[in-house]
Design an enzyme around this catalytic site. Structure first.
Site, PDB file in Angstrom:
ATOM      1  N   LYS A 180      -8.111   7.167  17.955  1.00 25.76           N
ATOM      2  CA  LYS A 180      -8.914   6.760  16.809  1.00 25.76           C
ATOM      3  C   LYS A 180     -10.378   7.012  17.123  1.00 25.76           C
ATOM      4  CE  LYS A 180      -5.765   3.565  14.741  1.00 25.76           C
ATOM      5  NZ  LYS A 180      -5.465   4.416  13.588  1.00 25.76           N
TER       6      LYS A 180
ATOM      7  N   ALA B 274       3.979   1.717  -1.009  1.00 25.95           N
ATOM      8  CA  ALA B 274       4.670   1.881  -2.291  1.00 25.95           C
ATOM      9  C   ALA B 274       3.688   2.427  -3.329  1.00 25.95           C
ATOM     10  CB  ALA B 274       5.255   0.546  -2.752  1.00 25.95           C
TER      11      ALA B 274
ATOM     12  N   LYS C  16     -10.781  14.346  11.853  1.00 24.00           N
ATOM     13  CA  LYS C  16      -9.345  14.182  11.593  1.00 24.00           C
ATOM     14  C   LYS C  16      -8.694  15.548  11.733  1.00 24.00           C
ATOM     15  CE  LYS C  16      -6.210  13.003   7.792  1.00 24.00           C
ATOM     16  NZ  LYS C  16      -5.159  12.376   8.597  1.00 24.00           N
TER      17      LYS C  16
ATOM     18  N   ASP D  27       9.841   9.512   9.144  1.00 25.65           N
ATOM     19  CA  ASP D  27       8.585   9.820   9.838  1.00 25.65           C
ATOM     20  C   ASP D  27       7.931  10.892   8.978  1.00 25.65           C
ATOM     21  OD1 ASP D  27       6.558  10.924  11.329  1.00 25.65           O
ATOM     22  OD2 ASP D  27       7.629  10.727  13.221  1.00 25.65           O
ATOM     23  N   HIS D  28       6.870  10.495   8.257  1.00 21.54           N
ATOM     24  CA  HIS D  28       6.359  11.415   7.240  1.00 21.54           C
ATOM     25  C   HIS D  28       5.796  12.703   7.829  1.00 21.54           C
ATOM     26  CE1 HIS D  28       2.716   9.223   8.303  1.00 21.54           C
ATOM     27  NE2 HIS D  28       2.030  10.236   7.828  1.00 21.54           N
TER      28      HIS D  28
ATOM     29  N   ASP E 142       0.815  -1.209   0.000  1.00 19.24           N
ATOM     30  CA  ASP E 142       0.000   0.000   0.000  1.00 19.24           C
ATOM     31  C   ASP E 142       0.857   1.272   0.000  1.00 19.24           C
ATOM     32  OD1 ASP E 142      -2.615   1.403   0.623  1.00 19.24           O
ATOM     33  OD2 ASP E 142      -1.436   1.952   2.393  1.00 19.24           O
TER      34      ASP E 142
ATOM     35  N   ASP F 124       2.129   3.738  18.355  1.00 21.74           N
ATOM     36  CA  ASP F 124       1.815   4.008  16.952  1.00 21.74           C
ATOM     37  C   ASP F 124       1.935   5.498  16.602  1.00 21.74           C
ATOM     38  OD1 ASP F 124       1.002   2.776  14.497  1.00 21.74           O
ATOM     39  OD2 ASP F 124      -0.962   3.719  14.709  1.00 21.74           O
TER      40      ASP F 124
ATOM     41  N   HIS G 235       5.370  10.492  15.730  1.00 23.38           N
ATOM     42  CA  HIS G 235       4.851  11.792  15.260  1.00 23.38           C
ATOM     43  C   HIS G 235       4.756  12.841  16.372  1.00 23.38           C
ATOM     44  CE1 HIS G 235       4.021   9.224  11.981  1.00 23.38           C
ATOM     45  NE2 HIS G 235       2.817   8.828  12.336  1.00 23.38           N
TER      46      HIS G 235
ATOM     47  N   LYS H 132       5.730  17.245   6.566  1.00 18.40           N
ATOM     48  CA  LYS H 132       4.515  18.058   6.412  1.00 18.40           C
ATOM     49  C   LYS H 132       4.849  19.547   6.461  1.00 18.40           C
ATOM     50  CE  LYS H 132       1.218  14.732   8.282  1.00 18.40           C
ATOM     51  NZ  LYS H 132       0.158  14.634   7.287  1.00 18.40           N
TER      52      LYS H 132
HETATM   53  P1  NAD Z   1       1.483  -3.693   3.075  1.00 18.86           P
HETATM   54  O1  NAD Z   1       1.051  -4.838   3.916  1.00 18.86           O
HETATM   55  O2  NAD Z   1       0.505  -3.057   2.170  1.00 18.86           O
HETATM   56  O3  NAD Z   1       2.722  -4.149   2.168  1.00 18.86           O
HETATM   57  C1  NAD Z   1       3.683  -5.085   2.619  1.00 18.86           C
HETATM   58  C2  NAD Z   1       4.548  -5.559   1.465  1.00 18.86           C
HETATM   59  O4  NAD Z   1       5.443  -6.555   1.956  1.00 18.86           O
HETATM   60  C3  NAD Z   1       3.804  -6.196   0.304  1.00 18.86           C
HETATM   61  O5  NAD Z   1       4.448  -5.785  -0.887  1.00 18.86           O
HETATM   62  C4  NAD Z   1       4.021  -7.707   0.540  1.00 18.86           C
HETATM   63  O6  NAD Z   1       3.959  -8.464  -0.636  1.00 18.86           O
HETATM   64  C5  NAD Z   1       5.415  -7.686   1.077  1.00 18.86           C
HETATM   65  N1  NAD Z   1       5.783  -8.891   1.839  1.00 18.86           N
HETATM   66  C6  NAD Z   1       5.162  -9.446   2.903  1.00 18.86           C
HETATM   67  N2  NAD Z   1       5.840 -10.552   3.320  1.00 18.86           N
HETATM   68  C7  NAD Z   1       6.920 -10.669   2.524  1.00 18.86           C
HETATM   69  C8  NAD Z   1       8.033 -11.561   2.480  1.00 18.86           C
HETATM   70  N3  NAD Z   1       8.181 -12.582   3.339  1.00 18.86           N
HETATM   71  N4  NAD Z   1       8.970 -11.349   1.535  1.00 18.86           N
HETATM   72  C9  NAD Z   1       8.864 -10.339   0.656  1.00 18.86           C
HETATM   73  N5  NAD Z   1       7.853  -9.442   0.663  1.00 18.86           N
HETATM   74  C10 NAD Z   1       6.884  -9.623   1.579  1.00 18.86           C
HETATM   75  O7  NAD Z   1       2.125  -2.627   4.089  1.00 18.86           O
HETATM   76  P2  NAD Z   1       2.236  -1.023   3.911  1.00 18.86           P
HETATM   77  O8  NAD Z   1       0.975  -0.395   4.345  1.00 18.86           O
HETATM   78  O9  NAD Z   1       2.747  -0.716   2.539  1.00 18.86           O
HETATM   79  O10 NAD Z   1       3.328  -0.634   5.008  1.00 18.86           O
HETATM   80  C11 NAD Z   1       4.723  -0.875   4.833  1.00 18.86           C
HETATM   81  C12 NAD Z   1       5.504  -0.138   5.918  1.00 18.86           C
HETATM   82  O11 NAD Z   1       5.281   1.252   5.785  1.00 18.86           O
HETATM   83  C13 NAD Z   1       5.100  -0.501   7.347  1.00 18.86           C
HETATM   84  O12 NAD Z   1       6.254  -0.471   8.148  1.00 18.86           O
HETATM   85  C14 NAD Z   1       4.173   0.625   7.747  1.00 18.86           C
HETATM   86  O13 NAD Z   1       4.188   0.847   9.157  1.00 18.86           O
HETATM   87  C15 NAD Z   1       4.812   1.795   7.014  1.00 18.86           C
HETATM   88  N6  NAD Z   1       3.877   2.898   6.729  1.00 18.86           N
HETATM   89  C16 NAD Z   1       2.825   2.718   5.870  1.00 18.86           C
HETATM   90  C17 NAD Z   1       1.982   3.776   5.586  1.00 18.86           C
HETATM   91  C18 NAD Z   1       0.832   3.625   4.612  1.00 18.86           C
HETATM   92  O14 NAD Z   1       0.209   4.653   4.316  1.00 18.86           O
HETATM   93  N7  NAD Z   1       0.540   2.453   4.101  1.00 18.86           N
HETATM   94  C19 NAD Z   1       2.194   5.038   6.181  1.00 18.86           C
HETATM   95  C20 NAD Z   1       3.279   5.193   7.065  1.00 18.86           C
HETATM   96  C21 NAD Z   1       4.124   4.113   7.315  1.00 18.86           C
END
Ligand code: NAD
Length: 482
Positions: free
Chosen positions: A337, A18, A342, A178-179, A16, A236, A241, A183
């Site tokens: 939450k 990415a 928000k 830390d996004h 998500d 969290d 933050h 901001k």
């Molecule tokens: P996600 O669950 O959507 O993505 C996880 C990824 O890891 C997927 O591509 C999955 O295929 C891969 N994966 C899982 N197990 C695997 C393995 N054994 N080998 C290889 N790949 C594997 O998670 P996300 O929401 O993208 O979050 C990722 C990180 O970013 C986390 O640390 C989260 O705390 C941080 N984060 C996310 C957001 C957000 O908006 N989603 C915001 C701030 C921080």
């Protein structure tokens, strides 16, 4: 803008983060010319995607976040992306990844520069860092690693993770992201404090009564119940933050704006972070859980949450420092939450001064970080046709055009990783101080659990449990934002 040669490897390339943040941000940096001809990105995840499928996903991600897209540029941009199916726990897969990185380095003349982005569940961070080291993934140019939050679960696991990462990366090459630090209004805190005598001269402990930081979320845990139940609001949101915001509010003036001077000033402040005693935690901290309504589940009914869970979805508390310009000023914070709306908001409450008019209010300085961006100063003035004093806000707003110019936090911070500017990333010594504080609260709460105490309950879509109105040091203090 300088074109930076690099091969970037994203772990979690189908995730998500990415999709929603990293790919659109990279496209914007490409449009600005920061990365252009000499870059390649390898996205890895377990699924058996092809390069073409990944490129389609990236084009989708860009279309979903942009109203106008130059399709020729987008087509060229996506050609720089390669997919490698990779299980991060499989040592052999790192060998394949290393070969692909080398091949792309040669093809794009990336000069041996590497950026590793850990965009995966935090339980994998240590495994990836270990295999990057033992399989020798780093190359001959610069090697930088970007680590998502949370960095550890408490101080001990954060220390272990840090050791795993520092086995191949120097502190200056570790970008703990830390996004919130990307901001606009968080980046506005230091200029606001240090360029305005009007503000700078009252930023001290004889003029400021207290500071209040609120990070309110409207959503509940959604599909993240399983993960959230092992974390809670304190880990969290506060550990990263809220602490970052508070550090910017309380740190002494840096001698200049170099990353090292900013981190030095932060470290000077954090050396004086007061760790509250159990008695202080009982008095000035409240943890809460949201209840259900006719249409929503309470936290304890959410999927993958233990039905007797003591994990908090809300926390309010206090931070104080022994040093810095606002030494000993209470900094109250709360986050949760399913709150009213928000909103991320900072209120600086100035002391009330007696005056011949009697009824005047304190002046406050308010910064709204999210979802709109605004600063306003609440001041007193004369009523027009009656006697008495009225309150008005002096507003600092952004025009629609200016708002459209503000880059996403991820774009800003990725840019900083490419140009090696670590100003807005968390230094290890900062993180240690944050965890020491968090660990003290968690340990007091564990004892409270053992004594049979439960988190306070709160109705959804209000401002949290009523107990959070009682955390203040003095009876004259209260939340400004209600
Ligand atoms: P996600 O669950 O959507 O993505 C996880 C990824 O890891 C997927 O591509 C999955 O295929 C891969 N994966 C899982 N197990 C695997 C393995 N054994 N080998 C290889 N790949 C594997 O998670 P996300 O929401 O993208 O979050 C990722 C990180 O970013 C986390 O640390 C989260 O705390 C941080 N984060 C996310 C957001 C957000 O908006 N989603 C915001 C701030 C921080």
């Amino acid at each position: 803008m300088k074109n930076i040669p690099v091969v970037m490897i994203i772990f979690g390339g189908s995730g998500d983060l990415a999709h929603r943040k990293l790919y659109p941000a990279l496209f914007n940096l490409y449009e600005q010319g920061l990365i252009r001809d000499n870059f390649a990105v390898i996205a890895t995840a377990r699924r058996p995607w092809t390069h073409e499928y990944l490129r389609g996903q990236i084009a989708d991600a860009v279309h979903e976040t942009h109203t106008e897209v130059n399709e020729n540029d987008l087509a060229d941009f996506t050609q720089h992306f390669y997919y490698q199916s990779h299980d991060v726990t499989n040592v052999g897969h790192y060998e394949t990844l290393k070969e692909l990185a080398q091949e792309l380095d040669d093809r794009y003349s990336a000069q041996g520069n590497r950026i590793f982005y850990l965009a995966m569940a935090p339980r994998f961070f240590g495994t990836i860092a270990t295999h990057l080291n033992d399989q020798h993934l780093t190359s001959s140019g610069f090697n930088r690693i970007v680590v998502e939050k949370p960095f550890g679960h408490e101080l001990a696991s954060a220390e272990k993770l840090n050791q795993q990462i520092t086995a191949s990366f120097a502190e200056d090459d570790i970008f703990r992201i830390d996004h919130y630090l990307g901001k606009e209004m968080v980046q506005n805190i230091l200029p606001m404090r240090f360029t305005n005598p009007l503000i700078k001269n009252v930023w001290n402990n004889s003029e400021i009564k207290n500071i209040q930081v609120t990070l309110a979320e409207r959503l509940g845990v959604e599909a993240r119940g399983g993960y959230y139940d092992t974390s809670g609001a304190l880990r969290d949101m506060v550990q990263n933050h809220i602490f970052q915001i508070v550090t910017l509010l309380a740190m002494p003036e840096p001698k200049d704006l170099n990353a090292s001077s900013i981190h030095e000033a932060k470290q000077e402040l954090l050396a004086g972070l007061i760790i509250p005693s159990e008695a202080e935690i009982a008095q000035h901290f409240v943890r809460g859980q949201y209840l259900g309504s006719d249409t929503t589940f309470g936290y304890l009914q959410e999927a993958n949450v233990a039905e007797d869970s003591a994990t908090e979805t809300f926390v309010a508390g206090e931070m104080k420092f022994k040093n810095g310009p606002i030494a000993n000023v209470p900094i109250y914070f709360r986050t949760g939450k399913e709150l009213k709306e928000k909103k991320t908001r900072i209120d600086i409450v100035l002391k009330h001064r007696s005056n011949p008019y009697g009824q005047a209010h304190s002046n406050n300085i308010t910064l709204i970080v999210d979802p709109n961006m605004e600063i306003y100063i609440t001041i007193n003035g004369k009523k027009i046709s009656q006697t008495g004093i009225r309150r008005e806000n002096l507003d600092y707003n952004f025009s629609k055009d200016e708002l459209a110019e503000v880059p996403d936090g991820y774009e800003r911070l990725l840019h900083d990783v490419f140009v090696n500017d670590s100003t807005n990333f968390t230094h290890w010594s900062e993180l240690q101080a944050y965890w020491k504080f968090i660990d003290a609260i968690e340990s007091a709460w564990q004892k409270a659990d053992q004594a049979g105490q439960k988190p306070a309950q709160y109705l959804p879509y209000r401002m949290g449990p009523k107990e959070a109105d009682q955390i203040f040091e003095r009876p004259t203090e209260h939340w400004i934002y209600e």
